[in-house]
Design a protein around this motif. Structure first.
Motif, PDB file in Angstrom:
ATOM      1  N   VAL A   1       0.793  -1.093  -0.179  1.00 44.54           N
ATOM      2  CA  VAL A   1      -0.074  -0.059  -0.003  1.00 44.54           C
ATOM      3  C   VAL A   1       0.890   1.145  -0.110  1.00 44.54           C
ATOM      4  N   SER A   2       0.555   2.223  -0.963  1.00 50.72           N
ATOM      5  CA  SER A   2       1.084   3.397  -0.781  1.00 50.72           C
ATOM      6  C   SER A   2      -0.116   4.569  -0.765  1.00 50.72           C
ATOM      7  N   GLU A   3      -0.145   5.410   0.194  1.00 57.12           N
ATOM      8  CA  GLU A   3      -1.023   6.580  -0.008  1.00 57.12           C
ATOM      9  C   GLU A   3      -0.845   7.620  -0.442  1.00 57.12           C
ATOM     10  N   MET A   4      -1.331   7.921  -1.924  1.00 59.03           N
ATOM     11  CA  MET A   4      -0.991   9.191  -2.437  1.00 59.03           C
ATOM     12  C   MET A   4      -1.505  10.636  -1.983  1.00 59.03           C
ATOM     13  N   HIS A   5      -2.755  10.577  -1.114  1.00 58.84           N
ATOM     14  CA  HIS A   5      -3.547  11.604  -1.267  1.00 58.84           C
ATOM     15  C   HIS A   5      -4.392  11.625   0.151  1.00 58.84           C
ATOM     16  N   ALA A   6      -4.403  12.496   0.748  1.00 58.00           N
ATOM     17  CA  ALA A   6      -5.689  12.723   1.779  1.00 58.00           C
ATOM     18  C   ALA A   6      -6.118  13.873   1.935  1.00 58.00           C
ATOM     19  N   ALA A   7      -7.400  14.185   1.971  1.00 59.70           N
ATOM     20  CA  ALA A   7      -8.217  15.327   2.093  1.00 59.70           C
ATOM     21  C   ALA A   7      -9.290  15.091   3.042  1.00 59.70           C
ATOM     22  N   ARG A   8      -8.998  16.044   4.177  1.00 58.06           N
ATOM     23  CA  ARG A   8     -10.333  15.809   5.048  1.00 58.06           C
ATOM     24  C   ARG A   8     -11.762  16.305   4.477  1.00 58.06           C
ATOM     25  N   ALA A   9     -12.930  15.611   4.918  1.00 57.03           N
ATOM     26  CA  ALA A   9     -14.161  16.235   4.611  1.00 57.03           C
ATOM     27  C   ALA A   9     -14.381  17.664   5.238  1.00 57.03           C
ATOM     28  N   THR A  10     -14.908  18.551   4.770  1.00 55.69           N
ATOM     29  CA  THR A  10     -15.190  19.901   4.868  1.00 55.69           C
ATOM     30  C   THR A  10     -16.715  20.307   4.854  1.00 55.69           C
ATOM     31  N   LYS A  11     -16.770  21.199   5.934  1.00 55.14           N
ATOM     32  CA  LYS A  11     -18.305  21.662   5.611  1.00 55.14           C
ATOM     33  C   LYS A  11     -18.117  23.281   5.236  1.00 55.14           C
ATOM     34  N   VAL A  12     -19.319  23.898   4.739  1.00 54.77           N
ATOM     35  CA  VAL A  12     -19.341  25.269   4.111  1.00 54.77           C
ATOM     36  C   VAL A  12     -19.479  26.274   5.371  1.00 54.77           C
ATOM     37  N   GLY A  13     -18.993  27.553   5.074  1.00 55.37           N
ATOM     38  CA  GLY A  13     -19.182  28.304   6.278  1.00 55.37           C
ATOM     39  C   GLY A  13     -20.580  28.926   6.131  1.00 55.37           C
ATOM     40  N   GLU A  14     -21.354  29.016   7.249  1.00 52.60           N
ATOM     41  CA  GLU A  14     -22.867  29.230   7.420  1.00 52.60           C
ATOM     42  C   GLU A  14     -23.178  30.331   6.521  1.00 52.60           C
ATOM     43  N   SER A  15     -22.429  31.638   6.964  1.00 55.95           N
ATOM     44  CA  SER A  15     -23.050  32.999   6.600  1.00 55.95           C
ATOM     45  C   SER A  15     -22.590  32.852   4.689  1.00 55.95           C
ATOM     46  N   LEU A  16     -21.600  32.349   4.401  1.00 56.02           N
ATOM     47  CA  LEU A  16     -21.357  32.345   2.944  1.00 56.02           C
ATOM     48  C   LEU A  16     -22.330  31.174   2.456  1.00 56.02           C
ATOM     49  N   ALA A  17     -22.648  30.277   2.848  1.00 56.09           N
ATOM     50  CA  ALA A  17     -23.719  29.399   2.247  1.00 56.09           C
ATOM     51  C   ALA A  17     -25.170  30.122   2.220  1.00 56.09           C
ATOM     52  N   LEU A  18     -25.541  30.973   3.258  1.00 53.74           N
ATOM     53  CA  LEU A  18     -26.508  31.740   3.095  1.00 53.74           C
ATOM     54  C   LEU A  18     -26.611  32.688   2.202  1.00 53.74           C
ATOM     55  N   ALA A  19     -25.206  33.306   1.985  1.00 53.88           N
ATOM     56  CA  ALA A  19     -25.270  34.255   0.846  1.00 53.88           C
ATOM     57  C   ALA A  19     -25.489  33.564  -0.601  1.00 53.88           C
ATOM     58  N   ILE A  20     -24.967  32.377  -0.553  1.00 54.66           N
ATOM     59  CA  ILE A  20     -25.122  31.645  -2.014  1.00 54.66           C
ATOM     60  C   ILE A  20     -26.763  31.284  -2.233  1.00 54.66           C
ATOM     61  N   ALA A  21     -27.468  30.928  -0.958  1.00 48.31           N
ATOM     62  CA  ALA A  21     -28.801  30.491  -0.924  1.00 48.31           C
ATOM     63  C   ALA A  21     -29.937  31.896  -1.466  1.00 48.31           C
ATOM     64  N   GLU A  22     -29.148  32.796  -0.784  1.00 44.43           N
ATOM     65  CA  GLU A  22     -30.077  34.272  -1.297  1.00 44.43           C
ATOM     66  C   GLU A  22     -29.701  34.710  -2.447  1.00 44.43           C
ATOM     67  N   GLY A  23     -28.635  34.438  -3.008  1.00 41.94           N
ATOM     68  CA  GLY A  23     -28.357  34.565  -4.485  1.00 41.94           C
ATOM     69  C   GLY A  23     -29.428  33.948  -5.399  1.00 41.94           C
TER      70      GLY A  23
END
Length: 416
Positions: free
Chosen positions: A322-344
């Motif tokens: 086994v050779s691990e090539m990449h790892a990226a954590r799960a992420t959640k959006v910023g609430e105020s920014l996501a609300l701005a997208i929803a308002e848009g």
């Protein structure tokens, strides 16, 4: 102040520019634009011209990202980041990444034409290497901006044996100055990215746009089963060490284990050696891409896959590596920014915007180490992406431009 811009005209211009970049990077099976290549350089120059036309100060940073800066009202004003990536996978379509970058430029041009004064500066990002096509390591450009560049990457080599260090120098960049690409998190409001969905959910729901609620965490592995090559006719079954049969058990288990856990597992590459019709495979190299909404679920599935692989190897007298090539954590959006997208999106007439989890990775994953992010998804035909048949509807791009601009204005009201 000029008249309010036509969304139809602006969408047509964005799509025409996608076509221009496709022609710059045309390949036999579609489009290919990888890191630190002549196609990368030509694309940066072209996009830089469009940034300047929109009123941005265009420049290429120390990691090869193409950036455009719109100054804020004061020298120390906060900055809002907009953009996506400009690179592609091999055999790519026209819109993955590129559409979001060009939409960000178009929105800045629209705000300028309307004489809108913002309480913050804007920096448009055309990230250089989200896909990891050349060196096998994804999110290079956005990691540099986030200040998380890892010096161990300098030794990574492309298919021709060129190291990233040497590729930087050949491109005209100084590896010692890659840190100059990083932004100060204290000055950054957040990051907004528009992107095609790369899935069919919006189309199935008959929606043009959606709000991203988070991005799945991912791990990628290079795996290997090692046995012993032998004559296909002469070697009895009881003495065979068939690496392909061992690998096949793992490939079959990936789908079952991932699916049962609500994760997504994919074996995208598999090569048997020596690769002759009448020879038992003595070695098999294969890949694993594993994703889930939570890192805990993803990691549990990996442990089950690894256990399955080691049992299969033991039963067939094989070695599993086994050779691990990449790892990226799960992420959640910023609430105020996501609300701005929803308002848009609501501003375009969709009163109840659809919320989606992104199963594909994006530069926002890396930028999450710098600041909060939010994303706007745009419907793509049949969910097809990473393929030359990738397609979007012009009317969807029209409403996406309106929604993205409205999201920026929503944030401007919050910071006024």
């Amino acid at each position: 102040m000029s008249a309010e811009p036509s969304s139809k005209r602006d969408a047509a211009e964005v799509l025409a520019r996608c076509d221009v970049l496709a022609e710059i990077s045309a390949a036999v099976d579609g489009i290919e634009r990888s890191y630190l290549t002549p196609e990368h350089a030509r694309t940066n120059w072209t996009v830089g011209e469009w940034m300047a036309d929109a009123g941005l100060t265009a420049w290429q940073d120390a990691a090869g990202n193409q950036r455009g800066t719109l100054a804020g009202p004061t020298a120390d004003a906060p900055v809002l980041l907009l953009g996506s990536h400009l690179d592609t996978v091999p055999g790519a379509g026209r819109y993955d990444g590129v559409l979001g970058t060009l939409m960000a430029i178009a929105v800045v041009g629209r705000l300028r034409d309307r004489g809108v004064e913002l309480p913050f500066g804007i920096e448009v990002m055309g990230f250089a290497d989200e896909e990891g096509t050349r060196f096998g390591r994804t999110l290079l450009g956005s990691c540099a901006v986030a200040g998380t560049w890892d010096d161990t990457w300098w030794g990574l080599q492309d298919a021709h044996g060129v190291t990233m260090w040497d590729a930087f120098r050949a491109f005209g960049l100084d590896p010692e100055r890659v840190g100059d690409a990083a932004l100060d998190p204290a000055r950054v409001i957040g990051y907004l990215e528009a992107h095609i969905e790369q899935g069919p959910l919006l189309q199935d729901a008959d929606r043009a746009l959606g709000v991203v609620r988070g991005i799945m965490g991912a791990r990628r592995f290079d795996l290997e089963m090692v046995g012993e090559a032998g004559h296909a006719g002469g070697m009895p079954y009881g003495r065979r060490r068939d690496a392909l049969l061992g690998a096949s058990e793992v490939v079959s288990a990936v789908e079952v284990l991932a699916r049962d856990a609500g994760a997504v597992g994919t074996v995208g590459k598999l090569r048997a050696f020596p690769g002759a019709m009448n020879v038992i495979p003595g070695r098999v190299e294969f890949s694993l891409d594993l994703r889930a909404e939570s890192d805990a679920v993803r990691d549990d599935v990996w442990r089950e896959i690894e256990e399955t692989a080691r049992k299969a190897a033991a039963a067939r007298n094989l070695a599993f590596e086994v050779s691990e090539m990449h790892a990226a954590r799960a992420t959640k959006v910023g609430e105020s920014l996501a609300l701005a997208i929803a308002e848009g999106i609501r501003a375009t007439g969709d009163a109840e915007p659809m919320h989606l989890l992104s199963k594909a990775g994006h530069d926002a994953m890396a930028i999450a180490d710098l600041c909060d992010y939010a994303m706007l998804f745009i419907r793509c035909k049949d969910g097809i992406s990473h393929h030359r048949d990738e397609s979007v509807r012009p009317d969807d791009v029209e409403v996406a431009l309106d929604a993205f601009e409205a999201a920026v204005l929503t944030l401007a009201e919050q910071y006024s």
